[in-house]
Design a protein around this motif. Structure first.
Motif, PDB file in Angstrom:
ATOM      1  N   GLU A  80       0.964  -7.907  -8.140  1.00 45.80           N
ATOM      2  CA  GLU A  80       1.430  -7.766  -6.804  1.00 45.80           C
ATOM      3  C   GLU A  80       1.766  -6.242  -6.440  1.00 45.80           C
ATOM      4  O   GLU A  80       1.752  -5.966  -5.237  1.00 45.80           O
ATOM      5  N   PHE A  81       1.846  -5.406  -7.440  1.00 49.98           N
ATOM      6  CA  PHE A  81       2.105  -3.908  -7.186  1.00 49.98           C
ATOM      7  C   PHE A  81       0.720  -3.362  -7.261  1.00 49.98           C
ATOM      8  O   PHE A  81       0.649  -2.171  -6.120  1.00 49.98           O
ATOM      9  N   SER A  82      -0.165  -3.577  -7.974  1.00 48.93           N
ATOM     10  CA  SER A  82      -1.589  -2.682  -8.177  1.00 48.93           C
ATOM     11  C   SER A  82      -2.212  -3.129  -6.974  1.00 48.93           C
ATOM     12  O   SER A  82      -3.056  -2.298  -6.481  1.00 48.93           O
ATOM     13  N   SER A  83      -2.095  -4.482  -6.338  1.00 49.50           N
ATOM     14  CA  SER A  83      -2.806  -4.844  -5.167  1.00 49.50           C
ATOM     15  C   SER A  83      -2.186  -4.121  -3.978  1.00 49.50           C
ATOM     16  O   SER A  83      -3.136  -4.196  -2.790  1.00 49.50           O
ATOM     17  N   GLY A  84      -0.914  -3.631  -3.785  1.00 50.96           N
ATOM     18  CA  GLY A  84      -0.441  -2.958  -2.918  1.00 50.96           C
ATOM     19  C   GLY A  84       0.337  -4.030  -2.032  1.00 50.96           C
ATOM     20  O   GLY A  84       0.897  -3.703  -1.052  1.00 50.96           O
ATOM     21  N   LYS A  85       0.405  -5.214  -2.568  1.00 52.43           N
ATOM     22  CA  LYS A  85       1.244  -6.152  -1.935  1.00 52.43           C
ATOM     23  C   LYS A  85       2.510  -5.856  -1.818  1.00 52.43           C
ATOM     24  O   LYS A  85       3.528  -6.045  -0.781  1.00 52.43           O
TER      25      LYS A  85
ATOM     26  N   ASN B  59       5.282  -2.598  -2.520  1.00 51.31           N
ATOM     27  CA  ASN B  59       5.295  -1.186  -2.690  1.00 51.31           C
ATOM     28  C   ASN B  59       6.450  -0.455  -3.579  1.00 51.31           C
ATOM     29  O   ASN B  59       7.735  -1.298  -3.592  1.00 51.31           O
ATOM     30  N   LYS B  60       6.351   0.310  -4.343  1.00 44.13           N
ATOM     31  CA  LYS B  60       7.453   0.961  -5.145  1.00 44.13           C
ATOM     32  C   LYS B  60       8.169   2.377  -4.471  1.00 44.13           C
ATOM     33  O   LYS B  60       7.204   2.939  -4.040  1.00 44.13           O
TER      34      LYS B  60
ATOM     35  N   SER C 252       4.979  -4.669   1.304  1.00 40.28           N
ATOM     36  CA  SER C 252       3.956  -3.763   2.146  1.00 40.28           C
ATOM     37  C   SER C 252       3.890  -3.961   3.544  1.00 40.28           C
ATOM     38  O   SER C 252       3.466  -3.265   4.431  1.00 40.28           O
TER      39      SER C 252
END
Length: 597
Positions: free
Chosen positions: A330-335, A337-338, A575
């Motif tokens: 969910e985070f690595s795909s850009g869905k 953002n941090k 995102s």
């Protein structure tokens, strides 16, 4: 008169009648078309969708932070976030808990607002303009016309109350509520106690007069917000005790701001909807997002899973979640953002009840701070996502003395201080005692806050190594607030948010111990009291800085709290939301939009 001339006159009259009829028909058709256009535009606005080919014509004049709202952003969407518990209420004066205030702020308007980027500057919001007298005691304020209270259904009798215009009378009504001694708003009252009078000139103009010079008068005056008399005093009579206890009204918000309160389902969610009549829309400063939902989810882990599942869109993360749980797709795909940034506007602390035998003297409190390995806690539990706090002033502020550093972790020096304060292990049981009383106390911790509980376990271990017996007691948030109010506690672990201009009257002045003040630790220091009052009345910046640094040093020596950390702000955000901009110490989600611009 000849027959020919008579016929011509009749023809002329008929022609004039035809022309008049045509003009009437055209005018009527134009009015109907204009009315249909207005009705269509209003319908589209109320549905939360923009007219695709319409170019907004914005009203001239300043409106706070209008330049930070994207123009022609797509309207619509829902921003869902989570809070840990039901707030104690949604009354703007009675509910100073953080989640309640963030919800209330979306629905109300103050007279002015600080510029999000240049925070020392106030800009018009509900007030169109103001003038300040040379002695800083009198403010003449002009309100905007065309600002309306949200319509509502009266919770007592079920009658519908239509929208009505906000006036200067509502602003004065708010002040009258604040100064009513029966209203439980001592924390707010402390900021307005020196107002001599508020006079209404007409529906849109008023003057606010202060008894004496007070530097905070500008933020307190321009931070005033109106409260609707027709909601809180529907029969025209105000009752302070009834105001406190009116649970039906205090579970609602009737404001004039960007969002309208729609519902509160206990233990589930609070829902707000975009106000189609918000005055900010005329200046290009209205939110694009249709709906704001605050889901009530007790456990951090459950909140995080809800974020991954797409059930919430924005979430404050714990340091452990930031480091260990954000490596998934969910985070690595850009869905998702941090977002991380330093937040010096808030700090955490351990508060000691100074009425308790253990915490009555400064040497003991300094020793407690020096016994706690705050750097170890910061590194191991907060993963270095923040910094150790040295006191209640923002460390990057001009008011803070950069040469003053946090008390170090120094167990041997701390033990020496304890001996000087009279603490010894006389009976050899491993626990210090003084005057025949053991150094043992209860620390309140909040149910569901796993990070706090782990921090306090490390504190407990550090103190035990020096012969101090700290017992942990877990309570619900509402219970903790009630016990603080009654001063029925020995120690607690909480946090405060700082103001741009330091004013520690509310939390450290001795006058705020009794009643509903926020000096619930019962801290008294005459010199500090005097300096706090001097700072409130000083307008020269060099002198203000000098006084602030004296205040900071006294608090550093007295250690009324053990100041813990200024944590970095750690957020997860879907995102699909745009116009995400980091301002000093915060984001302003009211200016977000959903979807592609």
């Amino acid at each position: 008169m000849t027959p020919v001339r008579t016929a011509l006159q009749i023809a002329a009259i008929l022609l004039m009648l035809v022309i008049i009829w045509l003009l009437f028909a055209l005018t009527t058709a134009f009015d109907r078309a204009r009315q249909a256009s207005v009705m269509l535009a209003d319908k589209i606005a109320r549905s939360g969708r923009q007219m695709p080919t319409r170019t907004a014509i914005l009203r001239s004049g300043d409106f706070a932070n209008r330049e930070y709202f994207p123009q022609n952003a797509p309207a619509g969407g829902t921003l869902t976030t989570a809070i840990a518990a039901d707030p104690p209420g949604l009354n703007p004066l009675l509910s100073n808990e953080a989640s309640a205030q963030s919800i209330i702020a979306l629905c109300t308007m103050t007279l002015a607002e600080r510029d999000w980027l240049k925070q020392e500057r106030f800009r018009p919001l509900l007030a169109e303009s103001w003038e300040i007298s040379p002695d800083h005691k009198t403010y003449r304020i002009k309100l905007r016309k065309g600002v309306f209270w949200h319509s509502f259904t009266d919770p007592a009798n079920g009658t519908h109350q239509p929208a009505r215009e906000v006036t200067a009378h509502d602003v004065k009504f708010t002040w009258e509520i604040i100064r009513d001694p029966e209203v439980n708003c001592a924390a707010i009252r402390s900021y307005y106690q020196d107002i001599a009078d508020i006079k209404v000139i007409n529906d849109y103009e008023l003057t606010v007069t202060w008894n004496k010079e007070y530097y905070g008068s500008i933020s307190s005056t321009l931070g005033l917000f109106p409260m609707p008399r027709h909601f809180y005093a529907p029969d025209g009579k105000f009752d302070g005790k009834k105001f406190n206890d009116d649970h039906l009204r205090n579970r609602m918000i009737v404001g004039c701001g960007a969002y309208i309160f729609r519902s509160w389902k206990s233990g589930r969610e609070i829902v707000l909807e975009r106000n189609p009549e918000y005055i900010g829309a005329e200046y290009g400063a209205a939110p694009a997002i249709d709906k704001r939902i605050f889901k009530i989810i007790k456990l951090p882990q459950t909140r995080f899973q809800s974020m991954l599942a797409g059930e919430i869109n924005m979430l404050g993360l714990t340091p452990e979640q930031w480091i260990k749980r954000t490596g998934g797709r969910e985070f690595s795909s850009g869905k998702i953002n941090k977002i991380r940034f330093p937040d010096f506007s808030s700090y955490s602390y351990i508060g000691y009840n100074h009425r308790t035998f253990c915490f009555a003297d400064a040497k003991t409190r300094r020793a407690l701070t020096m016994l706690i390995n705050r750097q170890k806690i910061l590194d191991q539990l907060i993963f270095s996502l923040g910094q150790i706090s040295k006191g209640p002033l923002m460390p990057d502020s001009i008011y803070s003395d950069k040469s003053l550093q946090p008390h170090p972790y120094a167990p041997e020096a701390a033990k020496k201080l304890l001996r000087e304060a009279g603490w010894q292990d006389i009976d050899g049981d491993g626990i210090l005692e003084r005057d025949g009383k053991k150094f043992t106390f209860n620390m309140l911790q909040i149910s569901g806050s796993s990070t706090q509980q782990r921090i306090l376990l490390m504190v407990q271990s550090d103190l035990a190594a020096a012969g101090i017996d700290m017992k942990l007691q877990t309570v619900e948030w509402s219970v903790l607030l009630e016990r603080l109010k009654k001063k029925d506690f020995e120690a607690c672990c909480l946090g405060w948010r700082n103001g741009i201009d330091p004013d520690l009257y509310q939390i450290f002045h001795s006058s705020q111990i009794d009643g509903e003040g926020d000096n619930f630790i019962s801290f008294r220091n005459r010199q500090l009291d005097q300096l706090i009052m001097e700072l409130r009345q000083e307008f020269d910046m060099d002198k203000r800085v000098a006084i602030s640094r004296k205040i900071e040093r006294i608090i550093h020596e007295e250690q009324p709290y053990t100041f813990l950390f200024c944590n970095d702000a750690l957020l997860a955000l879907d995102s699909k939301f745009g116009n995400v901009r980091i301002f000093p110490n915060e984001l302003h989600s009211i200016s977000f939009f959903y979807g592609d611009k």
